[in-house]
Design a protein around this motif. Structure first.
Motif: not given
Ligand code: GLY
Ligand code: MN
Length: 462
Positions: A427-447
């Motif tokens: 079968g398959g495995v996928r893991i996906e999150d949504d992130i915001l690019v910040t001034a010096d990196g990124c942060r995970l959006l949402g809990a």
């Protein structure tokens, strides 16, 4: 809607960027399912929503850049609309909420455009993706439908893409509101994924949950124990212990911003050893890729990094061999990872794809690689603060693809086909999150939605 000044400021900036001429934005109409009055849920055009916030059918917006004037073309609710759909304010009142004071009946649009054309004014418009809007645009501009999309304005496309790519605070709040619902959808799916349950029960439950929160889905939910089919649209399978289900689903916020999350769920609450091993490879690639996202980093390098991690993990399991870096350059990883590592997200789940993927994700210097796998990468250019992107590596064992590649011994320097055979029904495995690019990196959006093996197993056993 956002406060009127948000839309006023967006349009002011657009006028500055576009510099001259008329901008014509066509809104969407209701779309019939099987007869005119039985309609799909209405979805407004995202660029019209972005610049005007007006979530109503049958509107067009004209921005006269030279005069700094704006007009919404549309009609007041007719008596029938009120009888069948309830009381609605006059169009002029709704338009005030977008900071627009001029409205005209829709039938006036053609004359206004014809006069503008006669006066040598440049009418700038975006690519049209709905057949009825292609026809409308053809009639309005007096050209054949087949050439409507030849006349789109590159300057306008580039200006819209530049503006919509960088998300403001109020947009992030909307995306996070959609992600709050995603959290519930994904944890519910984990809890409900028991042996003896049909996929459609879970797909129905998560869609119902989105609706019950005043949202809807940002795209048709992918929920399948055949996660190796990347966008599997079917939900007919009966799930049994030992299966793993890919849940790729997202909510659309009340103001139509998307979320897009994927989790892979062990049906019955426990991953097998083999599933844990593949899952861990994907999770490591996902986390390493997220850690590497920061302003200035080209997303195609994030894609390559994730691809290398996947191939290197598969090498540790004996499915791949050779140098992972060279393997990725040869495209060996695409036997297992056939798509891109992520895409922009905003008002569209694949943000602005209707405007042309290359305008969104590529530049004059960073061109799309046409090779299998790489060609599906929607975002390759360097990311900037304010970009919202998904990070979604996966490993997919597609039996037909394995057969084709094996028959041609494709990339056999990097692939151990005897071992791959043993995984053909994985079968398959996928893991996906949504992130915001910040001034010096990124942060995970949402809990954070359960993602480690322990967290997913715990939630799936609840
Ligand atoms: N969530 C579906 C996709 O990203 O294509
Ligand atoms: Mn996605």
């Amino acid at each position: 809607m956002f406060p009127a000044e948000v839309y006023v400021n967006r349009r002011k900036r657009l006028r500055t960027q576009v510099q001259s001429g008329l901008i014509l934005l066509l809104g969407n109409s209701q779309s019939p399912m099987n007869y005119r009055l039985n309609q799909y849920p209405f979805r407004q055009d995202s660029s019209l929503l972005y610049f005007f916030g007006l979530d109503l059918p049958d509107l067009a917006a004209v921005i006269d850049v030279d005069k700094g004037a704006e007009c919404i073309f549309g009609d007041d609710p007719a008596a029938d609309d009120v009888i069948w759909s309830g009381p609605q304010p006059p169009l002029s009142q709704t338009c005030q909420m977008a900071g627009v004071s001029q409205t005209l009946p829709l039938e006036r649009l053609q004359t206004v455009l014809a006069n503008a054309a006669q006066n040598g004014r440049n009418i700038r418009y975006l690519p049209q993706y709905r057949p009825e809007n292609i026809l409308k645009m053809a009639r309005l501009l007096e050209v054949a439908p087949t050439v409507v999309n030849d006349g789109t304005c590159e300057r306008l496309i580039r200006a819209v893409v530049a503006q919509r790519s960088v998300k403001a605070k109020e947009e992030i709040e909307q995306i996070e509101a959609a992600l709050d619902v995603s959290y519930e959808m994904h944890t519910l799916a984990m809890k409900l994924s028991k042996p003896g349950t049909y996929e459609k029960e879970i797909a129905g439950a998560i869609e119902g949950l989105a609706l019950s929160r005043g949202c809807r889905l940002a795209f048709p939910a992918i929920f399948s124990i055949h996660g190796e089919t990347l966008h599997n649209p079917h939900h007919e399978n009966l799930m049994k212990a030992g299966d793993i289900a890919v849940n790729d689903s997202g909510a659309e916020s009340p103001l139509r911003y998307a979320s897009d999350i994927t989790r892979t769920i062990p049906v019955g609450g426990k991953f097998s050893q083999r599933q844990k091993e593949i899952y861990t490879i994907v999770l490591n690639a996902h986390e390493t890729a997220i850690d590497a996202v920061k302003p200035g980093v080209e997303f195609r390098d994030i894609h390559r990094l994730a691809s290398r991690m996947l191939l290197s993990g598969l090498k540790d399991l004996g499915l791949a061999r050779g140098d992972p870096e060279q393997g990725v350059e040869a495209g060996a990883h695409t036997l297992f990872f056939q798509c891109g590592v992520g895409h922009m997200m905003g008002l569209d789940v694949h943000d602005m794809e209707a405007l042309g993927e290359d305008y969104v994700g590529y530049t004059d210097a960073i061109r799309r690689n046409p090779a299998f796998g790489f060609k599906s990468l929607r975002l390759a250019k360097a990311v900037e603060p304010g970009f919202v992107v998904t990070v979604e590596p996966g490993i997919y064992f597609i039996p037909e693809l394995i057969d084709r590649w094996k028959a041609g011994q494709k990339c056999s320097e990097y692939i151990n086909y005897d071992m791959v055979e043993k995984y053909r029904d994985f079968g398959g495995v996928r893991i996906e999150d949504d992130i915001l690019v910040t001034a010096d990196g990124c942060r995970l959006l949402g809990a954070e939605i359960p993602k480690s093996i322990d967290q997913v197993e715990h939630m799936s056993s609840a």
